[in-house]
Design an enzyme around this catalytic site. Structure first.
Site, mmCIF file in Angstrom:
data_model
loop_
_atom_site.group_PDB
_atom_site.id
_atom_site.type_symbol
_atom_site.label_atom_id
_atom_site.label_comp_id
_atom_site.label_asym_id
_atom_site.label_seq_id
_atom_site.Cartn_x
_atom_site.Cartn_y
_atom_site.Cartn_z
ATOM 1 N N ASP A 187 0.856 -1.179 0.000
ATOM 2 C CA ASP A 187 0.000 0.000 0.000
ATOM 3 C C ASP A 187 0.895 1.233 0.000
ATOM 4 O O ASP A 187 1.752 1.385 0.875
ATOM 5 C CB ASP A 187 -0.889 -0.001 1.247
ATOM 6 C CG ASP A 187 -1.840 1.188 1.256
ATOM 7 O OD1 ASP A 187 -2.454 1.455 0.206
ATOM 8 O OD2 ASP A 187 -1.945 1.844 2.305
ATOM 9 N N GLU A 271 -1.590 -0.917 -6.164
ATOM 10 C CA GLU A 271 -2.692 -0.191 -6.772
ATOM 11 C C GLU A 271 -2.130 0.836 -7.732
ATOM 12 O O GLU A 271 -1.072 1.408 -7.483
ATOM 13 C CB GLU A 271 -3.446 0.590 -5.681
ATOM 14 C CG GLU A 271 -4.663 -0.080 -5.149
ATOM 15 C CD GLU A 271 -5.321 0.800 -4.092
ATOM 16 O OE1 GLU A 271 -6.523 1.004 -4.192
ATOM 17 O OE2 GLU A 271 -4.626 1.286 -3.186
ATOM 18 N N CYS A 324 -12.896 -4.096 5.293
ATOM 19 C CA CYS A 324 -12.289 -4.965 6.303
ATOM 20 C C CYS A 324 -11.782 -6.223 5.612
ATOM 21 O O CYS A 324 -12.513 -6.870 4.872
ATOM 22 C CB CYS A 324 -13.336 -5.326 7.364
ATOM 23 S SG CYS A 324 -12.825 -6.697 8.429
ATOM 24 N N CYS A 327 -13.931 -9.561 7.151
ATOM 25 C CA CYS A 327 -15.335 -9.855 6.862
ATOM 26 C C CYS A 327 -15.820 -9.215 5.566
ATOM 27 O O CYS A 327 -16.880 -9.567 5.060
ATOM 28 C CB CYS A 327 -16.231 -9.424 8.026
ATOM 29 S SG CYS A 327 -16.432 -7.633 8.137
ATOM 30 N N CYS A 343 -13.734 -2.618 12.987
ATOM 31 C CA CYS A 343 -14.830 -3.065 12.130
ATOM 32 C C CYS A 343 -15.964 -3.621 12.995
ATOM 33 O O CYS A 343 -15.734 -4.021 14.143
ATOM 34 C CB CYS A 343 -14.316 -4.131 11.172
ATOM 35 S SG CYS A 343 -15.594 -4.750 10.058
ATOM 36 N N CYS A 345 -17.171 -6.375 12.850
ATOM 37 C CA CYS A 345 -16.882 -7.775 13.174
ATOM 38 C C CYS A 345 -15.943 -7.900 14.375
ATOM 39 O O CYS A 345 -15.629 -9.000 14.808
ATOM 40 C CB CYS A 345 -16.305 -8.506 11.972
ATOM 41 S SG CYS A 345 -14.613 -8.025 11.560
ATOM 42 N N ASP A 352 -3.232 1.287 6.766
ATOM 43 C CA ASP A 352 -2.360 0.920 5.640
ATOM 44 C C ASP A 352 -2.156 -0.592 5.540
ATOM 45 O O ASP A 352 -2.142 -1.160 4.456
ATOM 46 C CB ASP A 352 -0.995 1.608 5.776
ATOM 47 C CG ASP A 352 -1.123 3.120 5.747
ATOM 48 O OD1 ASP A 352 -2.136 3.607 5.195
ATOM 49 O OD2 ASP A 352 -0.234 3.804 6.278
HETATM 50 ZN ZN LIG Z 1 -14.762 -6.860 9.564
#
Ligand SMILES: [Zn+2]
Length: 377
Positions: A187, A271, A324, A327, A343, A345, A352
Site C-alpha cells: 500500500d 494499486e 475490512c 469480513c 470493524c 466484526c 495501511d
Molecule cells: Zn470486519
C-alpha cells in the site's frame, strides 16, 4: 526474447572533451530550436507541415558540422514527435493547441543522445568511445556483459557540472515463468513509501530525511541571495548539489527495496496510484510528492520480470482502505485522518496494513481466476 536495459555511469571527460560535450549539447538544442522556428513560421504561412532536417542548417551555421551528426538527428526525432503531436491535435479540431516549446538553456535538461553504429560506441579499459569525442573515462560500477549490445547513449551534464552517461543496451534472454507461490501486497504511503501486507513498512532512511531538511534550509538561504551575485551562484551550486545527492540517495534506496522484494516474492500487488488519487479526490502533485513511487514500481516491474515473476497492478479503484480484510464490510465513514479503525466484526485495523492485505487478496483472486495477471504499467 529481446530486452532493453539502461545503465547510468559517471563520465569523467578531460577539459577538451568536456568542451566538446557542452558544444554538442548546445548544438542539439540550437538545431531543435531552429527547426521548430521554421516549422512554426511555415505553419503560420501555409497551415502545412514543414519537413526539415539538420543538414539544411549546416551551410548557414558551420559550427554544426563539428559535432556528432547523430546527436542532431536525435534532436530532430524528438522534435518530430513533439510536432506531430501538435499537428494531430490541430487536425482533430482541438482549440488553442500550443506549439511545442523551445528548448531553453535554463529549464531543459543538458543532454544529447547518440546511437551506436558499427561499434563507434564501445567500452574498453574503463573508457567509453564516443563519436567525435574519443575515449572518455568512465566510472563503471557494474559490468556490461559481452553479449549485450549498446544501442544508444545519452550524455548529460548536471547543474553541478558533473557528467553522466546513460547506456541503453539490448540483450537476448530466455525467461521461464515462475509459479506463483509467494505473494505480497503493497500500500503506497507518502511518508514511508509503502506498508506491506505483513505489516512491514519501508521507511526512508534517516540520512535521507536529514538531507531533505538541509535542502529546505539551504533553499531558504538561496531565496535571499541577489541574482547575479557571486554568493548567489555559490549558493545555487550548493542547493543543486544537495538536490543531486538526495536524488541519488532516493534512487539507491528504491533500488535496494525493489531488489529485496523482487527476490523474495513471486507476485507483488499494488494499486495504480492514479486510481487511488481519483478515488480519494487527493491531489498528488505528480512528480514531487509521489516520493519516488513511480520510479519504485518501474524498478519492481523489471526486476520481477527478469526472473519470470510479475507485478500485478490493480487498475481500477476499489476501497482497499475502507474494506475490512476479514469480513469484507466497507467502512464508509473512514476518513484520511483515521489511522486505525474497528470493524463491526470486532477486528481492529491499521489503515495501511489492512489496505495492503486487501490489495494482495485482490491480486490473488484475479490471477487465480484468469491464470495470467493483467498488467497496466
Ligand atoms: Zn470486519
Amino acid at each position: 526474447m529481446k530486452k532493453n536495459k539502461a545503465y547510468k555511469f559517471r563520465l569523467m571527460p578531460n577539459k577538451t572533451q568536456a568542451d566538446l560535450i557542452e558544444r554538442t549539447i548546445g548544438c542539439a538544442r540550437f538545431v531543435y530550436n531552429c527547426m521548430l522556428a521554421d516549422k512554426i513560421k511555415h505553419y503560420k504561412d501555409t497551415r502545412l507541415l514543414l519537413r526539415n532536417t539538420p543538414a539544411q542548417y549546416k551551410d548557414e551555421f558551420e559550427f554544426l558540422k563539428e559535432v556528432d551528426s547523430l546527436a542532431l538527428a536525435n534532436s530532430q526525432m524528438n522534435l518530430e514527435t513533439a510536432y506531430s503531436n501538435f499537428f494531430r491535435r490541430v487536425k482533430q479540431g482541438k482549440k488553442e493547441v500550443e506549439f511545442p516549446k523551445f528548448k531553453s538553456k535554463k529549464k531543459c535538461s543538458w543532454s544529447y543522445t547518440t546511437n551506436n553504429q558499427k561499434d563507434n560506441i564501445r567500452i574498453e579499459n574503463n573508457k567509453i568511445k564516443l563519436p567525435k569525442i574519443g575515449f572518455v573515462k568512465l566510472i563503471q560500477h557494474r559490468r556490461i556483459l559481452d553479449d549485450h549490445i549498446i544501442k544508444s547513449v545519452t550524455i548529460s551534464k548536471t547543474r553541478t557540472n558533473r557528467y553522466y552517461i546513460s547506456i541503453l543496451i539490448e540483450y537476448e534472454t530466455q525467461i521461464v515463468k515462475k509459479d506463483i507461490e509467494k505473494v505480497i501486497g503493497l500500500d503506497f504511503s507518502m511518508k514511508e513509501l509503502y506498508v506491506d501486507s505483513n505489516a512491514y513498512s519501508a521507511n526512508f532512511p534517516r540520512f535521507f530525511r536529514l538531507a531533505q531538511e538541509k535542502l529546505t534550509k539551504e533553499q531558504r538561504v538561496f531565496s535571499h541571495r541577489k541574482p547575479g551575485s557571486k554568493r548567489y551562484e555559490k549558493q545555487r551550486i550548493r542547493v543543486a548539489k544537495i538536490h543531486e545527492h538526495i536524488t541519488n540517495q532516493r534512487k539507491d534506496f528504491l533500488h535496494k527495496e525493489s531488489h529485496k522484494l523482487a527476490n523474495s516474492f513471486d507476485m507483488i500487488c499494488i494499486e495504480d496510484l492514479n486510481m487511488r488519487a481519483m478515488g480519494q479526490c487527493l491531489n498528488f502533485g505528480k512528480s514531487v510528492s509521489d516520493n519516488g513511487w513511480g520510479m519504485f514500481t518501474t524498478f519492481l516491474k523489471y526486476k520481477l520480470e527478469d526472473q519470470g515473476k510479475q507485478l500485478f497492478v490493480i487498475d481500477k479503484w476499489f476501497s482497499s482502505s475502507k474494506m475490512c480484510n476479514v469480513c469484507g464490510c466497507v467502512n464508509k465513514g473512514l476518513t484520511l485522518a483515521d489511522r486505525e479503525w474497528t470493524c463491526g466484526c470486532g477486528n481492529i485495523h491499521n489503515r495501511d496494513h489492512n489496505a495492503a492485505i486487501n490489495i494482495r487478496n485482490f491480486g490473488i483472486r484475479t490471477v487465480g481466476m484468469t491464470g495470467i495477471a493483467q498488467e497496466c504499467l
